[in-house]
Enzyme design. Structure first.
Site, short mmCIF file in Angstrom:
data_model
loop_
_atom_site.label_atom_id
_atom_site.label_comp_id
_atom_site.label_asym_id
_atom_site.label_seq_id
_atom_site.Cartn_x
_atom_site.Cartn_y
_atom_site.Cartn_z
N TYR A 101 2.52 21.29 -21.55
CA TYR A 101 3.54 20.24 -21.43
C TYR A 101 3.78 19.88 -19.98
CZ TYR A 101 7.09 23.55 -19.74
OH TYR A 101 7.80 24.44 -18.98
N ARG A 130 -1.53 17.66 -13.20
CA ARG A 130 -1.32 19.06 -13.62
C ARG A 130 -1.48 19.19 -15.14
NH1 ARG A 130 4.18 21.91 -11.89
NH2 ARG A 130 4.95 20.49 -13.48
N ARG A 179 -5.15 28.74 -40.96
CA ARG A 179 -4.76 29.31 -39.67
C ARG A 179 -5.83 30.28 -39.18
NH1 ARG A 179 -2.21 33.92 -37.96
NH2 ARG A 179 -0.78 33.70 -36.21
N HIS A 207 -7.17 32.09 -35.27
CA HIS A 207 -6.97 32.17 -33.82
C HIS A 207 -8.04 31.38 -33.05
CE1 HIS A 207 -4.25 35.30 -34.97
NE2 HIS A 207 -3.98 35.65 -33.74
N LYS A 246 0.79 25.31 -17.54
CA LYS A 246 2.12 24.94 -18.01
C LYS A 246 2.12 24.97 -19.54
CE LYS A 246 5.94 21.87 -16.67
NZ LYS A 246 6.95 22.85 -16.33
N GLU A 271 8.52 33.76 -8.98
CA GLU A 271 9.20 32.46 -9.08
C GLU A 271 10.43 32.68 -9.96
OE1 GLU A 271 6.85 29.49 -11.14
OE2 GLU A 271 6.05 30.95 -12.53
N LEU A 288 3.70 28.91 -11.40
CA LEU A 288 3.33 27.52 -11.69
C LEU A 288 3.27 26.76 -10.37
CD1 LEU A 288 2.99 25.55 -14.19
CD2 LEU A 288 5.25 24.72 -13.54
C1 LIG Z 1 8.18 28.60 -14.37
C2 LIG Z 1 8.32 27.37 -13.54
N1 LIG Z 1 7.99 27.44 -12.24
C3 LIG Z 1 8.11 26.36 -11.43
C4 LIG Z 1 8.57 25.15 -11.92
C5 LIG Z 1 8.69 23.97 -11.00
O1 LIG Z 1 7.72 23.00 -11.26
P1 LIG Z 1 7.98 21.48 -10.95
O2 LIG Z 1 8.45 21.41 -9.54
O3 LIG Z 1 6.65 20.86 -11.13
O4 LIG Z 1 9.00 21.00 -11.92
C6 LIG Z 1 8.90 25.03 -13.27
C7 LIG Z 1 9.36 23.76 -13.81
O5 LIG Z 1 9.68 23.63 -14.95
C8 LIG Z 1 8.77 26.16 -14.10
O6 LIG Z 1 9.08 26.11 -15.41
#
Ligand SMILES: Cc1ncc(COP(=O)(O)O)c(C=O)c1O
Length: 284
Positions: A31, A50, A99, A101, A146, A178, A202
């Site tokens: 997403y 991304r 279903r 995997h 993501k 993070e 991310l």
């Molecule tokens: C786990 C995580 N890290 C970092 C970010 C920041 O990403 P962005 O600046 O692209 O929104 C997000 C944004 O949703 C996130 O879910």
């Protein structure tokens, strides 16, 4: 309410999600969240890049080209007549029965859905900041994707919520990675430290922009891991994401940072970030 459903914009009531959709059954999907101000997207190219990079990493083929996807997203924003808000777009690996995997073959098309909602910009909070807790990072080892499978993130966020905090700062064995839904950085002696991109975080689109701002402002940045001890000893701490921009953290585990006030470097970055938005989207 208008929504994206595969290649079209339809009324929400027309969408039918199959119980054997792999997103629904396995969390097999990806997403993006893109922010719009004054009816214009901010960072659309980076978000769509991304999205397609996440798709590549899970061997999923999105049928639209990037340009077609941007057109679809822009049409949804315009047809919804939303000025300032968030567009959520997700692509799952589609419907496969029975279903299994194993990935279905490429003839199974992804299910693509998208919604846009009005969310005002919280200028007050960008000045005053948020409360956080620290939590072990229990997520998987491909956090650069993501993925819609967000149990690890939502469990951390829920823990924060239970402790009257707004975000959880995650660490693996004492190394800060993070937050549950944002990137995080500290400032010590006028130098910014943030975890390097890789499998553990991310790669934030907001981070790309504030890194550029820091460069333009001549602020030194070290993209290197830092510890929980360094976090607790920092002069300033901030997190960043599409929906919250550059957000100061004023409390961590009940202890204030910088006397509970936004620090000067965080303020400079937040102001520079706002100017970047205004260059694309007009005055906010
Ligand atoms: C786990 C995580 N890290 C970092 C970010 C920041 O990403 P962005 O600046 O692209 O929104 C997000 C944004 O949703 C996130 O879910």
């Amino acid at each position: 309410m208008k929504v994206i459903w595969n290649n079209q914009i339809v009324d929400r009531e027309e969408v039918r999600i199959d119980p054997e959709d792999r997103g629904y059954q396995f969390g097999d999907g990806i997403y993006e969240v893109v922010r719009a101000y004054n009816g214009y997207f901010f960072g659309l190219d980076e978000h769509v890049d991304r999205l397609y990079s996440s798709a590549d990493k899970i061997e999923m083929k999105i049928p639209q080209t990037k340009e077609e996807m941007k057109t679809l997203m822009t049409r949804l924003l315009n047809e919804s007549d939303i000025q300032t808000g968030n567009l959520y777009l997700q692509a799952t690996r589609g419907i496969a029965s029975p279903r299994n995997h194993v990935y279905p073959d490429m003839s199974v098309l992804p299910t693509i859905t998208g919604t846009v909602t009005t969310v005002p910009r919280d200028a007050h909070k960008i000045e005053t900041g948020i409360t956080t807790i620290t939590e072990p990072d229990i997520r998987w080892l491909k956090c650069d994707i993501k993925s819609i499978s967000l149990l690890g993130n939502i469990m951390a966020k829920h823990e924060a919520h239970k402790n009257n905090a707004e975000e959880a700062i995650l660490h693996r064995d004492g190394i800060v990675t993070e937050c549950s839904a944002s990137n995080v950085a500290i400032v010590k002696d006028d130098v910014i430290y943030t975890h390097p991109d890789g499998h553990l975080i991310l790669p934030g689109v907001t981070k790309i922009v504030w890194l550029a701002c820091a460069k333009e402002l001549g602020i030194e940045v070290k993209e290197e891991p830092f510890t929980l001890a360094q976090l607790k000893d920092a002069d300033e701490v901030f997190c960043s994401s599409t929906t919250i921009e550059v957000m100061p953290i004023h409390t961590i585990d009940g202890e204030t940072v910088n006397g509970g006030k936004r620090g000067k470097i965080t303020a400079k970055l937040a102001d520079a970030f706002k100017i970047k938005i205004e260059e694309t989207c007009g005055e906010i």
